[in-house]
Design a protein around this motif. Sequence first.
Motif, mmCIF file in Angstrom:
data_model
loop_
_atom_site.group_PDB
_atom_site.id
_atom_site.type_symbol
_atom_site.label_atom_id
_atom_site.label_comp_id
_atom_site.label_asym_id
_atom_site.label_seq_id
_atom_site.Cartn_x
_atom_site.Cartn_y
_atom_site.Cartn_z
ATOM 1 N N ALA A 72 0.880 -1.184 0.006
ATOM 2 C CA ALA A 72 -0.172 0.037 0.033
ATOM 3 C C ALA A 72 1.096 1.318 0.008
ATOM 4 N N GLY A 73 2.148 1.412 0.672
ATOM 5 C CA GLY A 73 2.816 2.472 0.691
ATOM 6 C C GLY A 73 3.420 2.687 -0.614
ATOM 7 N N ASP A 74 3.939 1.428 -1.403
ATOM 8 C CA ASP A 74 4.311 1.587 -2.699
ATOM 9 C C ASP A 74 3.124 2.423 -3.663
ATOM 10 N N MET A 75 1.960 1.983 -3.357
ATOM 11 C CA MET A 75 0.884 2.222 -4.362
ATOM 12 C C MET A 75 0.773 3.760 -3.869
ATOM 13 N N ARG A 76 0.916 4.073 -2.607
ATOM 14 C CA ARG A 76 0.563 5.872 -2.326
ATOM 15 C C ARG A 76 1.741 6.448 -2.932
ATOM 16 N N SER A 77 2.823 5.824 -3.155
ATOM 17 C CA SER A 77 3.975 6.646 -3.449
ATOM 18 C C SER A 77 3.910 6.894 -5.065
ATOM 19 N N GLN A 78 3.376 5.613 -5.948
ATOM 20 C CA GLN A 78 3.243 5.801 -6.967
ATOM 21 C C GLN A 78 1.921 6.608 -7.401
ATOM 22 N N VAL A 79 0.823 6.631 -6.571
ATOM 23 C CA VAL A 79 -0.077 7.712 -6.876
ATOM 24 C C VAL A 79 0.375 9.150 -6.685
ATOM 25 N N ARG A 80 0.986 9.481 -5.864
ATOM 26 C CA ARG A 80 1.846 10.843 -5.661
ATOM 27 C C ARG A 80 2.698 11.242 -6.627
ATOM 28 N N GLU A 81 3.473 10.105 -6.955
ATOM 29 C CA GLU A 81 4.562 10.691 -7.832
ATOM 30 C C GLU A 81 3.813 10.938 -9.528
ATOM 31 N N ARG A 82 2.965 10.186 -9.781
ATOM 32 C CA ARG A 82 2.248 10.504 -10.931
ATOM 33 C C ARG A 82 1.356 11.608 -10.952
ATOM 34 N N ILE A 83 0.635 12.231 -9.997
ATOM 35 C CA ILE A 83 0.118 13.173 -9.879
ATOM 36 C C ILE A 83 0.850 14.353 -9.746
ATOM 37 N N ALA A 84 1.961 14.330 -9.013
ATOM 38 C CA ALA A 84 2.951 15.300 -9.041
ATOM 39 C C ALA A 84 3.724 15.698 -10.307
ATOM 40 N N ALA A 85 3.699 14.393 -11.182
ATOM 41 C CA ALA A 85 3.850 14.861 -12.519
ATOM 42 C C ALA A 85 3.089 15.196 -13.384
ATOM 43 N N GLY A 86 1.806 15.544 -13.296
ATOM 44 C CA GLY A 86 0.803 16.140 -13.903
ATOM 45 C C GLY A 86 -0.109 15.189 -14.562
ATOM 46 N N GLU A 87 0.019 13.920 -14.086
ATOM 47 C CA GLU A 87 -1.226 13.175 -14.354
ATOM 48 C C GLU A 87 -2.604 13.445 -13.821
ATOM 49 N N THR A 88 -3.836 13.205 -14.373
ATOM 50 C CA THR A 88 -5.047 13.585 -13.847
ATOM 51 C C THR A 88 -5.455 12.263 -12.713
ATOM 52 N N PRO A 89 -6.033 12.371 -11.642
ATOM 53 C CA PRO A 89 -6.577 11.217 -10.833
ATOM 54 C C PRO A 89 -7.004 10.013 -11.877
#
Length: 136
Positions: A66-83
């Motif tokens: 779950a920590g890895d998935m949270r990190s992936q979500v945050r990294e992709r959102i920070a990179a400009g992807e939409t939710p």
Amino acid sequence: MKHLMVLFALLTAAPLVAQSALPASPYAHQQLADPNKEAEARALMDELRCLKCQSQSIADSNAPMAGDMRSQVRERIAAGETPEEVRSWLIERYGDWVSYNPQVNALTWPLWAAPLILLILAVWLARGRFRRRKDK
């Protein structure tokens, strides 16, 4: 006696060896600097299921995955992807089951239609039963 002590030491040390030596993902427990992007990421994390815990969202789970998935979500959102883009990527990677709100498609439409069909069937059966009682 020595053999017994060695066996005991090996059995009790096994869980320690099984622990991951890898460090936590960078954004597993760290919020994004931009509060708007963090809010988007947090809202998405509340809608995604932890694949290990199964009954918790990745926002609430303490599992390493779950920590890895949270990190992936945050990294992709920070990179400009939409939710929605991040959700689609995770569904493509892990399947529809990862989302608490699965999309209606050819595979999932029976799950969405089943409650309606069962309700119609129950009303039809109840109507028939009440009609028979009236006739008596």
